[in-house]
Design an enzyme around this catalytic site. Structure first.
Site, PDB file in Angstrom:
ATOM      1  N   LYS A 126       0.822  -1.325  -0.092  1.00  0.00           N
ATOM      2  CA  LYS A 126      -0.091   0.143   0.058  1.00  0.00           C
ATOM      3  C   LYS A 126       0.915   1.090  -0.125  1.00  0.00           C
ATOM      4  O   LYS A 126       2.286   1.278   0.389  1.00  0.00           O
ATOM      5  CB  LYS A 126      -0.847   0.020   1.284  1.00  0.00           C
ATOM      6  CG  LYS A 126      -2.204   0.856   0.968  1.00  0.00           C
ATOM      7  CD  LYS A 126      -3.209  -0.153   0.464  1.00  0.00           C
ATOM      8  CE  LYS A 126      -4.310   0.768   0.158  1.00  0.00           C
ATOM      9  NZ  LYS A 126      -5.317   0.025  -0.333  1.00  0.00           N
ATOM     10  N   ASP A 166      -6.838   4.057  -4.549  1.00  0.00           N
ATOM     11  CA  ASP A 166      -7.542   3.949  -3.462  1.00  0.00           C
ATOM     12  C   ASP A 166      -8.234   5.418  -3.062  1.00  0.00           C
ATOM     13  O   ASP A 166      -8.459   6.176  -3.995  1.00  0.00           O
ATOM     14  CB  ASP A 166      -6.377   3.604  -2.138  1.00  0.00           C
ATOM     15  CG  ASP A 166      -7.188   3.138  -1.165  1.00  0.00           C
ATOM     16  OD1 ASP A 166      -7.654   1.964  -0.911  1.00  0.00           O
ATOM     17  OD2 ASP A 166      -7.358   3.919  -0.155  1.00  0.00           O
TER      18      ASP A 166
HETATM   19  O1  2IT Z   1      -8.003  -1.572  -0.778  1.00  0.00           O
HETATM   20  C1  2IT Z   1      -7.759  -1.936  -1.849  1.00  0.00           C
HETATM   21  O2  2IT Z   1      -8.063  -3.440  -2.214  1.00  0.00           O
HETATM   22  C2  2IT Z   1      -7.665  -1.303  -3.287  1.00  0.00           C
HETATM   23  N1  2IT Z   1      -7.591   0.122  -2.875  1.00  0.00           N
HETATM   24  C3  2IT Z   1      -7.394  -1.759  -4.711  1.00  0.00           C
HETATM   25  C4  2IT Z   1      -5.936  -2.300  -4.658  1.00  0.00           C
HETATM   26  C5  2IT Z   1      -5.753  -2.596  -6.079  1.00  0.00           C
HETATM   27  O3  2IT Z   1      -4.362  -3.037  -6.228  1.00  0.00           O
HETATM   28  O4  2IT Z   1      -6.449  -2.730  -7.014  1.00  0.00           O
END
Ligand code: 2IT
Length: 449
Positions: A126, A166
């Site tokens: 993340k 996100d």
């Molecule tokens: O919280 C999540 O799963 C996302 N923000 C999407 C992450 C993604 O790599 O598609």
């Protein structure tokens, strides 16, 4: 509780008292793993849990951007590469003013288990920055995204770490970031990001996927209960991408989303957010950069409750789809008093641990955890990666079909993991166990590091 688990939770709490969100998610996940860890005494010898609660790598960097008046601003950017045992790090980027190391670590930790649940080959990561997109011009957003990628581009790539969106990061931001990435690398590199525009490798259905997937998961819960979605009312939160997807799919299947929320309060629309005009307006509100849900109430004549959350509203299904720790004990008590049967988390960690425990103790309530319910978003990112590496472009129906299948499998695997461990119909523990087992097996196979 198993003493090894207890010690690991205790260590994290002692080491990171200034990272409350991270401590919260560690406690939530590990406390589901009692029976599994009891069965595997070898985990302690190799300190599997202690390793699992530390990111493999996390970096922070300075992001300087210039506003339209020529003034410079300095933000903090992050990328947390939490666990790469089952695949390249994968997870979104969040641009929001409250982003900090604790928020990054909790999201990346959750992401690790969520990605594992999808059955695809994606590790957990993340990132983001404490940049507040509210009220920023398009040029300011572009300059910020470019600066952000100037700091990050060396550390990501299609086999290394694949970012996505996100909160605060949608198709526009991904476009600006990918453009800067491509300029610096001089290489398309199979797109590297997911959530891209359809003209340069993005997958159809990715924008809808988190919302659609959560409704597909919900349908499984209802079916298990001998119920169906048609005719049900749903209380949602937020008005962003995820809630938009829920409104679209719920409407298609004959259910009604009756609440939305924002930093300014919540909207109650008893007729439902269920016409193309209303649903499209969510996108317009998001693009306006005003970050106010009252605009919806003003436009469609719905009730607006300033400064309040929607959790006191009577609805058949509660879907907290806005942000972490949105539902505290006081809201949970209202939900129980309203005799709600289905509490379906959608946003990452939307419930405080005490409220979640309280809701799960209610004999007449079914609780589903966000890491399973919202996994359709990242799963469809995985499908985007597959399409990019095959240099193919699947139809919307094909992607939707695969998303649906993945959500059904996540539900089934969660149910079975809980049952196998003698926990009955426990979707929360089941998701934690199923997500954990795959990562644990991979780490055990790969030796100490
Ligand atoms: O919280 C999540 O799963 C996302 N923000 C999407 C992450 C993604 O790599 O598609």
């Amino acid at each position: 509780m198993n003493s090894y688990i207890e010690r690991v939770i205790g260590k994290v709490n002692a080491k990171y008292p200034y990272q409350p969100e991270f401590c919260q998610t560690v406690e939530e996940v590990l406390s589901s793993l009692d029976t599994v860890v009891e069965r595997h005494p070898e985990y302690e010898k190799v300190d599997l849990l202690g390793r699992m609660v530390e990111p493999e790598r996390m970096f922070s960097f300075r992001v300087v951007w210039q506003d339209d008046k020529g003034f410079a601003h300095t933000q903090n950017g992050y990328r947390c590469q939490f666990n790469g045992a089952i695949g390249p790090y994968k997870g979104g980027l969040r641009f929001q003013k409250n982003v900090n190391p604790s928020v990054m670590k909790f999201l990346a930790f959750e992401q690790t288990f969520k990605n594992s649940l999808t059955g695809l080959s994606m590790g957990g990561g993340k990132g983001g920055a404490d940049f507040d997109p509210t009220g920023k011009s398009d040029d300011e957003i572009m300059r910020f995204c470019q600066s952000f990628i100037q700091a990050l581009y060396r550390y990501i790539g299609p086999d290394t770490d694949v970012p996505a969106g996100d909160m605060g990061v949608g198709g526009r931001e991904i476009g600006y970031m990918f453009g800067e990435y491509r300029r610096l690398k001089g290489n398309f590199e199979n797109g590297t990001f997911t959530g891209k525009g359809f003209s340069y490798g993005g997958s159809l259905i990715r924008p809808e996927a988190t919302g659609y997937g959560s409704v597909y998961y919900l349908e499984n819960v209802l079916k298990h209960d001998g119920e169906q979605l048609a005719g049900k009312t749903i209380a949602c939160a937020g008005f962003g991408n995820v809630t938009w997807g829920i409104c679209k799919k719920a409407t298609e299947l004959g259910a009604k989303v009756v609440t939305l929320s924002g930093p300014d309060g919540y909207v109650y629309d008893p007729d439902g957010v269920n016409t193309p005009e209303k649903i499209d307006y969510l996108v317009e509100m998001r693009n306006s950069g005003r970050n106010k849900v009252q605009d919806y109430a003003d436009k469609f004549g719905a009730e607006f409750h300033a400064g309040e959350k929607p959790w006191g509203v009577k609805a058949d299904i509660i879907m907290p789809s806005a942000m972490q720790n949105d539902v505290h004990m006081d809201s949970a008590e209202k939900i129980v008093a309203n005799k709600v049967r289905y509490y379906i988390e959608v946003a990452n960690m939307p419930t405080t641990n005490d409220a979640l425990r309280y809701l799960m103790e209610q004999p007449d309530m079914i609780v589903a955890p966000s890491k399973a319910v919202n996994a359709g978003g990242v799963a469809t990112s995985g499908l985007e990666m597959s399409q990019n590496s095959e240099r193919l472009f699947w139809t919307a129906d094909e992607v939707d079909r695969q998303l649906h299948r993945i959500m059904d499998t996540i539900y089934e695997n969660s149910v079975q993991a809980a049952e196998r461990n003698g926990l009955g119909y426990n979707l929360v523990a089941g998701a934690n166990i199923a997500g954990f087992e795959r990562v644990a097996d991979a780490m055990m196979a790969q030796g100490l590091f």
